[in-house]
Motif scaffolding. Structure first.
Motif, PDB file in Angstrom:
ATOM      1  N   GLU A  43       0.819  -1.207   0.000  1.00  0.00           N
ATOM      2  CA  GLU A  43       0.000   0.000   0.000  1.00  0.00           C
ATOM      3  C   GLU A  43       0.858   1.266   0.000  1.00  0.00           C
ATOM      4  O   GLU A  43       0.448   2.295  -0.535  1.00  0.00           O
ATOM      5  CB  GLU A  43      -0.964  -0.028   1.180  1.00  0.00           C
ATOM      6  CG  GLU A  43      -1.974  -1.172   1.079  1.00  0.00           C
ATOM      7  CD  GLU A  43      -3.224  -0.949   1.900  1.00  0.00           C
ATOM      8  OE1 GLU A  43      -3.643   0.215   2.046  1.00  0.00           O
ATOM      9  OE2 GLU A  43      -3.782  -1.948   2.386  1.00  0.00           O
ATOM     10  N   VAL A  44       2.040   1.180   0.595  1.00  0.00           N
ATOM     11  CA  VAL A  44       2.976   2.316   0.527  1.00  0.00           C
ATOM     12  C   VAL A  44       3.352   2.582  -0.939  1.00  0.00           C
ATOM     13  O   VAL A  44       3.357   3.726  -1.394  1.00  0.00           O
ATOM     14  CB  VAL A  44       4.238   2.036   1.365  1.00  0.00           C
ATOM     15  CG1 VAL A  44       5.360   3.025   1.010  1.00  0.00           C
ATOM     16  CG2 VAL A  44       3.914   2.141   2.853  1.00  0.00           C
ATOM     17  N   LEU A  45       3.652   1.516  -1.674  1.00  0.00           N
ATOM     18  CA  LEU A  45       3.989   1.675  -3.087  1.00  0.00           C
ATOM     19  C   LEU A  45       2.790   2.198  -3.870  1.00  0.00           C
ATOM     20  O   LEU A  45       2.943   2.998  -4.799  1.00  0.00           O
ATOM     21  CB  LEU A  45       4.476   0.353  -3.672  1.00  0.00           C
ATOM     22  CG  LEU A  45       5.850  -0.120  -3.212  1.00  0.00           C
ATOM     23  CD1 LEU A  45       6.182  -1.474  -3.840  1.00  0.00           C
ATOM     24  CD2 LEU A  45       6.938   0.899  -3.556  1.00  0.00           C
ATOM     25  N   GLY A  46       1.586   1.745  -3.499  1.00  0.00           N
ATOM     26  CA  GLY A  46       0.393   2.253  -4.161  1.00  0.00           C
ATOM     27  C   GLY A  46       0.227   3.750  -3.944  1.00  0.00           C
ATOM     28  O   GLY A  46      -0.158   4.480  -4.867  1.00  0.00           O
ATOM     29  N   ARG A  47       0.545   4.208  -2.739  1.00  0.00           N
ATOM     30  CA  ARG A  47       0.459   5.644  -2.469  1.00  0.00           C
ATOM     31  C   ARG A  47       1.522   6.409  -3.258  1.00  0.00           C
ATOM     32  O   ARG A  47       1.269   7.486  -3.785  1.00  0.00           O
ATOM     33  CB  ARG A  47       0.607   5.882  -0.970  1.00  0.00           C
ATOM     34  CG  ARG A  47       0.521   7.357  -0.539  1.00  0.00           C
ATOM     35  CD  ARG A  47      -0.725   8.067  -1.088  1.00  0.00           C
ATOM     36  NE  ARG A  47      -1.893   7.225  -1.033  1.00  0.00           N
ATOM     37  CZ  ARG A  47      -2.645   7.065   0.052  1.00  0.00           C
ATOM     38  NH1 ARG A  47      -2.340   7.708   1.160  1.00  0.00           N
ATOM     39  NH2 ARG A  47      -3.701   6.279   0.008  1.00  0.00           N
ATOM     40  N   ARG A  48       2.719   5.841  -3.348  1.00  0.00           N
ATOM     41  CA  ARG A  48       3.754   6.491  -4.153  1.00  0.00           C
ATOM     42  C   ARG A  48       3.323   6.569  -5.613  1.00  0.00           C
ATOM     43  O   ARG A  48       3.577   7.565  -6.304  1.00  0.00           O
ATOM     44  CB  ARG A  48       5.080   5.729  -4.051  1.00  0.00           C
ATOM     45  CG  ARG A  48       6.231   6.475  -4.721  1.00  0.00           C
ATOM     46  CD  ARG A  48       7.405   5.574  -5.010  1.00  0.00           C
ATOM     47  NE  ARG A  48       7.119   4.611  -6.046  1.00  0.00           N
ATOM     48  CZ  ARG A  48       8.053   3.911  -6.705  1.00  0.00           C
ATOM     49  NH1 ARG A  48       9.322   4.086  -6.408  1.00  0.00           N
ATOM     50  NH2 ARG A  48       7.718   3.050  -7.630  1.00  0.00           N
ATOM     51  N   ALA A  78       1.645  -9.335  -2.804  1.00  0.00           N
ATOM     52  CA  ALA A  78       1.716  -8.173  -3.696  1.00  0.00           C
ATOM     53  C   ALA A  78       1.594  -8.545  -5.170  1.00  0.00           C
ATOM     54  O   ALA A  78       1.683  -7.673  -6.035  1.00  0.00           O
ATOM     55  CB  ALA A  78       3.032  -7.421  -3.474  1.00  0.00           C
ATOM     56  N   HIS A  79       1.387  -9.825  -5.464  1.00  0.00           N
ATOM     57  CA  HIS A  79       1.369 -10.260  -6.860  1.00  0.00           C
ATOM     58  C   HIS A  79       0.287  -9.535  -7.672  1.00  0.00           C
ATOM     59  O   HIS A  79       0.556  -9.020  -8.772  1.00  0.00           O
ATOM     60  CB  HIS A  79       1.139 -11.770  -6.936  1.00  0.00           C
ATOM     61  CG  HIS A  79       1.098 -12.306  -8.337  1.00  0.00           C
ATOM     62  ND1 HIS A  79       2.244 -12.573  -9.066  1.00  0.00           N
ATOM     63  CD2 HIS A  79       0.054 -12.597  -9.162  1.00  0.00           C
ATOM     64  CE1 HIS A  79       1.915 -13.020 -10.265  1.00  0.00           C
ATOM     65  NE2 HIS A  79       0.592 -13.042 -10.353  1.00  0.00           N
ATOM     66  N   GLU A  80      -0.918  -9.468  -7.149  1.00  0.00           N
ATOM     67  CA  GLU A  80      -2.018  -8.859  -7.893  1.00  0.00           C
ATOM     68  C   GLU A  80      -1.802  -7.361  -8.065  1.00  0.00           C
ATOM     69  O   GLU A  80      -2.113  -6.786  -9.111  1.00  0.00           O
ATOM     70  CB  GLU A  80      -3.343  -9.121  -7.186  1.00  0.00           C
ATOM     71  CG  GLU A  80      -4.580  -8.777  -8.007  1.00  0.00           C
ATOM     72  CD  GLU A  80      -4.695  -9.599  -9.283  1.00  0.00           C
ATOM     73  OE1 GLU A  80      -5.452  -9.177 -10.178  1.00  0.00           O
ATOM     74  OE2 GLU A  80      -4.032 -10.650  -9.393  1.00  0.00           O
ATOM     75  N   TYR A  81      -1.249  -6.717  -7.036  1.00  0.00           N
ATOM     76  CA  TYR A  81      -0.953  -5.284  -7.139  1.00  0.00           C
ATOM     77  C   TYR A  81      -0.009  -5.002  -8.300  1.00  0.00           C
ATOM     78  O   TYR A  81      -0.266  -4.115  -9.128  1.00  0.00           O
ATOM     79  CB  TYR A  81      -0.335  -4.776  -5.832  1.00  0.00           C
ATOM     80  CG  TYR A  81       0.437  -3.489  -5.998  1.00  0.00           C
ATOM     81  CD1 TYR A  81      -0.214  -2.268  -6.152  1.00  0.00           C
ATOM     82  CD2 TYR A  81       1.838  -3.493  -6.048  1.00  0.00           C
ATOM     83  CE1 TYR A  81       0.495  -1.087  -6.326  1.00  0.00           C
ATOM     84  CE2 TYR A  81       2.548  -2.327  -6.218  1.00  0.00           C
ATOM     85  CZ  TYR A  81       1.877  -1.128  -6.361  1.00  0.00           C
ATOM     86  OH  TYR A  81       2.595   0.037  -6.558  1.00  0.00           O
ATOM     87  N   PHE A  82       1.092  -5.759  -8.390  1.00  0.00           N
ATOM     88  CA  PHE A  82       2.047  -5.510  -9.470  1.00  0.00           C
ATOM     89  C   PHE A  82       1.482  -5.905 -10.822  1.00  0.00           C
ATOM     90  O   PHE A  82       1.737  -5.225 -11.828  1.00  0.00           O
ATOM     91  CB  PHE A  82       3.367  -6.241  -9.197  1.00  0.00           C
ATOM     92  CG  PHE A  82       4.267  -5.520  -8.237  1.00  0.00           C
ATOM     93  CD1 PHE A  82       4.990  -4.408  -8.648  1.00  0.00           C
ATOM     94  CD2 PHE A  82       4.371  -5.923  -6.919  1.00  0.00           C
ATOM     95  CE1 PHE A  82       5.806  -3.719  -7.766  1.00  0.00           C
ATOM     96  CE2 PHE A  82       5.185  -5.249  -6.027  1.00  0.00           C
ATOM     97  CZ  PHE A  82       5.907  -4.139  -6.452  1.00  0.00           C
ATOM     98  N   ARG A  83       0.705  -6.977 -10.872  1.00  0.00           N
ATOM     99  CA  ARG A  83       0.098  -7.366 -12.142  1.00  0.00           C
ATOM    100  C   ARG A  83      -0.804  -6.253 -12.663  1.00  0.00           C
ATOM    101  O   ARG A  83      -0.741  -5.874 -13.840  1.00  0.00           O
ATOM    102  CB  ARG A  83      -0.707  -8.663 -11.971  1.00  0.00           C
ATOM    103  CG  ARG A  83      -1.196  -9.260 -13.292  1.00  0.00           C
ATOM    104  CD  ARG A  83      -2.213 -10.355 -13.055  1.00  0.00           C
ATOM    105  NE  ARG A  83      -3.442  -9.817 -12.495  1.00  0.00           N
ATOM    106  CZ  ARG A  83      -4.362  -9.173 -13.200  1.00  0.00           C
ATOM    107  NH1 ARG A  83      -4.199  -8.972 -14.503  1.00  0.00           N
ATOM    108  NH2 ARG A  83      -5.453  -8.723 -12.618  1.00  0.00           N
TER     109      ARG A  83
END
Length: 204
Positions: A61-66, A121-126
């Protein structure tokens, strides 16, 4: 960027994410333990886990915010009008990321681990790569319509190459901080212009 309002529980999550961004940016990815993140957020580790479940989920979620911050800076709601503008926007993103090396390391490490389908985190990066590919393809199609790219160049293929260039440069930069990511992206822009010039030769 307009500040959003959240219910109390979501507001605390937003506060934790903002704090985690700062901690990782200042201390690096390896220094961002659950204890440090909890202390910085004035929470116990149990309280931190209550909001995010696992450290991997928090980091995702930190990466999502970035990504949201980068999207605003890149102006994803407006197509670039020239190939130079597109490269300048990408260069701006990597320059900003270079100022927060801990987040760059987090992205590289987590994206590598998340290739396993069972990783949290697989689905997030996909989904992230799918969005990036779609945005790049649509932007490049727009540039193609404006005559900024040769008609024979496939925008989808080029979008994937540009994603690979950005991620690859950030990986190289972690090994050698003298790597000028923005300058390397400018070289990619030069290649695009040369390809466009060749595609519009006087003999056509």
């Amino acid at each position: 960027m307009t500040r959003r309002s959240y219910p109390k529980g979501l507001a605390k999550r937003e506060e934790i994410l903002a704090t985690a961004l700062e901690v990782i940016a200042e201390r690096g990815f390896s220094g961002a333990t659950l204890r440090e993140l909890a202390d910085a957020s004035n929470l116990s580790i149990t309280g931190l886990v209550h909001h995010f479940g696992t450290k991997e989920q928090l980091f995702t979620e930190v990466l999502g915010r970035r990504d949201e911050i980068d999207a605003d800076a890149y102006e994803t709601d407006r197509f670039p009008e020239t190939a130079d503008e597109m490269i300048e926007r990408l260069a701006g993103v990597v320059d900003r990321n270079a100022a927060v090396p801990g987040l760059v390391t987090l992205h590289s490490n987590l994206s590598a681990d998340a290739t396993a389908p069972e990783h949290p985190a697989h689905e997030y990066f996909r989904e992230r790569y799918a969005r990036s590919r779609d945005l790049g393809r649509d932007s490049l199609s727009h540039l193609q319509e404006l005559g900024e790219l040769p008609a024979g160049m496939d925008p989808g293929d080029l979008a994937e190459l540009m994603i690979a260039a950005v991620d690859g440069l950030q990986l190289l930069w972690q090994y050698d901080k003298s790597t000028d990511m923005a300058r390397s992206l400018s070289a990619l822009g030069t290649l695009l212009k040369l390809a466009n010039k060749a595609g519009h030769s006087p003999d056509d």
